[in-house]
Design an enzyme around this catalytic site. Sequence first.
Site, PDB file in Angstrom:
ATOM      1  N   THR A 124      -9.498  10.963  -2.282  1.00 42.12           N
ATOM      2  CA  THR A 124      -8.814   9.694  -2.054  1.00 42.12           C
ATOM      3  C   THR A 124      -9.142   9.122  -0.680  1.00 42.12           C
ATOM      4  O   THR A 124      -9.089   9.835   0.333  1.00 42.12           O
ATOM      5  CB  THR A 124      -7.294   9.874  -2.188  1.00 42.12           C
ATOM      6  OG1 THR A 124      -7.005  10.352  -3.497  1.00 42.12           O
ATOM      7  CG2 THR A 124      -6.568   8.553  -1.961  1.00 42.12           C
ATOM      8  N   LYS A 149     -11.778   7.714  -4.672  1.00 39.84           N
ATOM      9  CA  LYS A 149     -10.686   6.877  -5.174  1.00 39.84           C
ATOM     10  C   LYS A 149     -10.156   6.042  -4.010  1.00 39.84           C
ATOM     11  O   LYS A 149      -9.620   6.585  -3.035  1.00 39.84           O
ATOM     12  CB  LYS A 149      -9.569   7.734  -5.759  1.00 39.84           C
ATOM     13  CG  LYS A 149      -8.384   6.944  -6.290  1.00 39.84           C
ATOM     14  CD  LYS A 149      -7.392   7.875  -6.965  1.00 39.84           C
ATOM     15  CE  LYS A 149      -6.192   7.123  -7.491  1.00 39.84           C
ATOM     16  NZ  LYS A 149      -5.265   8.007  -8.224  1.00 39.84           N
ATOM     17  N   LYS A 151      -7.659   3.579  -2.313  1.00 40.02           N
ATOM     18  CA  LYS A 151      -6.305   3.035  -2.349  1.00 40.02           C
ATOM     19  C   LYS A 151      -6.310   1.634  -1.721  1.00 40.02           C
ATOM     20  O   LYS A 151      -6.757   1.458  -0.580  1.00 40.02           O
ATOM     21  CB  LYS A 151      -5.341   3.939  -1.570  1.00 40.02           C
ATOM     22  CG  LYS A 151      -5.055   5.274  -2.245  1.00 40.02           C
ATOM     23  CD  LYS A 151      -4.137   5.122  -3.434  1.00 40.02           C
ATOM     24  CE  LYS A 151      -3.682   6.474  -3.959  1.00 40.02           C
ATOM     25  NZ  LYS A 151      -2.767   6.341  -5.116  1.00 40.02           N
ATOM     26  N   ASP A 176      -7.445   2.303  -6.940  1.00 41.77           N
ATOM     27  CA  ASP A 176      -6.029   2.424  -7.306  1.00 41.77           C
ATOM     28  C   ASP A 176      -5.236   1.367  -6.547  1.00 41.77           C
ATOM     29  O   ASP A 176      -5.092   1.439  -5.327  1.00 41.77           O
ATOM     30  CB  ASP A 176      -5.505   3.816  -6.973  1.00 41.77           C
ATOM     31  CG  ASP A 176      -4.102   4.046  -7.522  1.00 41.77           C
ATOM     32  OD1 ASP A 176      -3.535   3.119  -8.140  1.00 41.77           O
ATOM     33  OD2 ASP A 176      -3.575   5.166  -7.348  1.00 41.77           O
ATOM     34  N   LYS A 247      -0.206  12.740 -15.434  1.00 41.12           N
ATOM     35  CA  LYS A 247       0.250  13.517 -14.285  1.00 41.12           C
ATOM     36  C   LYS A 247       1.378  14.433 -14.737  1.00 41.12           C
ATOM     37  O   LYS A 247       2.341  13.972 -15.368  1.00 41.12           O
ATOM     38  CB  LYS A 247       0.745  12.604 -13.159  1.00 41.12           C
ATOM     39  CG  LYS A 247      -0.339  11.781 -12.484  1.00 41.12           C
ATOM     40  CD  LYS A 247       0.236  10.891 -11.390  1.00 41.12           C
ATOM     41  CE  LYS A 247      -0.842  10.086 -10.691  1.00 41.12           C
ATOM     42  NZ  LYS A 247      -0.267   9.113  -9.715  1.00 41.12           N
ATOM     43  N   CYS A 275      -2.494  13.365  -9.788  1.00 40.94           N
ATOM     44  CA  CYS A 275      -1.519  14.248  -9.159  1.00 40.94           C
ATOM     45  C   CYS A 275      -0.708  13.478  -8.131  1.00 40.94           C
ATOM     46  O   CYS A 275      -1.100  12.404  -7.679  1.00 40.94           O
ATOM     47  CB  CYS A 275      -2.217  15.425  -8.471  1.00 40.94           C
ATOM     48  SG  CYS A 275      -3.249  14.956  -7.047  1.00 40.94           S
TER      49      CYS A 275
END
Length: 321
Positions: A124, A149, A151, A176, A247, A275
């Site tokens: 992330t 990923k 954010k 995301d 999740k 997660c």
Amino acid sequence: MYTVDIDVVELPLSRPFTISRGTRTAVTVVRVSLEQEGFVGLGECTPTPRYNETPESVVAQIQSVVPQLQEGISREALQNLLPAGSARNALDCALWRLEALKKQSTLWRLTNIAQPEAIITAETISLDTVEAMTAAAKSAAERDGILLKIKLNSEQIIEKVAAIRAVAPKATLIIDANEAWSDHNLPELFDALLLFDITMIEQPLPAGNDDALADFAHVIPVCADESCHTATDIAALKNRYEFINIKLDKCGGLTQALAMVETAKALNMRLMVGCMLGSSLAMDAALPIAAQCELVDLDGPIWLAMDSAPYLEYRQGKIWI
């Protein structure tokens, strides 16, 4: 009969973790141990404010079913005792691990899922300034990161994605938005993001206010996260999303996660596993789901100042098993 022990543990992070809803410097997890005949099954969950959970509320939920646990409850019965969420996840995973130990088996064998050598997982890139996110992505790429990923909130979307793609030209990129894009023209934004070879966009609109996703063709696939909790949610999402994000803390454990995989496959929905922040104890329980998913985001332990057993190995963009 099971002996039940509950612990609340604060895990400091090695660096701040920021998404559109706020920043964390530590995560509080709830751990459960179930002992029977000398065998101990462990489970960990992360109470999530987005779903109206606190460590206190999760502990109270677990304590409310201690009498049934002491009588030796099954995983199947647990599904009807507690709602989907963190408390049921911790107990469900503890029950799975207890059974594995008693049978001298593993979660892989109990679920009849082939154990791979390694699984690619996202790393992330936490929400920050363009410069900070670019530096984090460059560092991940230099460590052979395969899947990043990103954010994002509603600001500087194209600027941040462009900068990250420039320093990670070979990485697979997913985004995301954590429900933050209500003020954007999504068809135009998706078209603009096509230039940067984005593999998937996660939850651009708030759960419950995502009908607009059915109004246009998605040039980039979209994944339901906050909009999808259990298997019963999936059918209604098919006209809005291509992926669902499973999740364990949302759905309430490995038992329900396996049901979600089966339902999604039957509906030709694509699969991701994700997660909350947490230790290897929590991520390990999700690995049989990860082995069946197209995208995996189980990087919680790499954000911790100190991990916990079973100490999964994160290297070269993969979890080595």
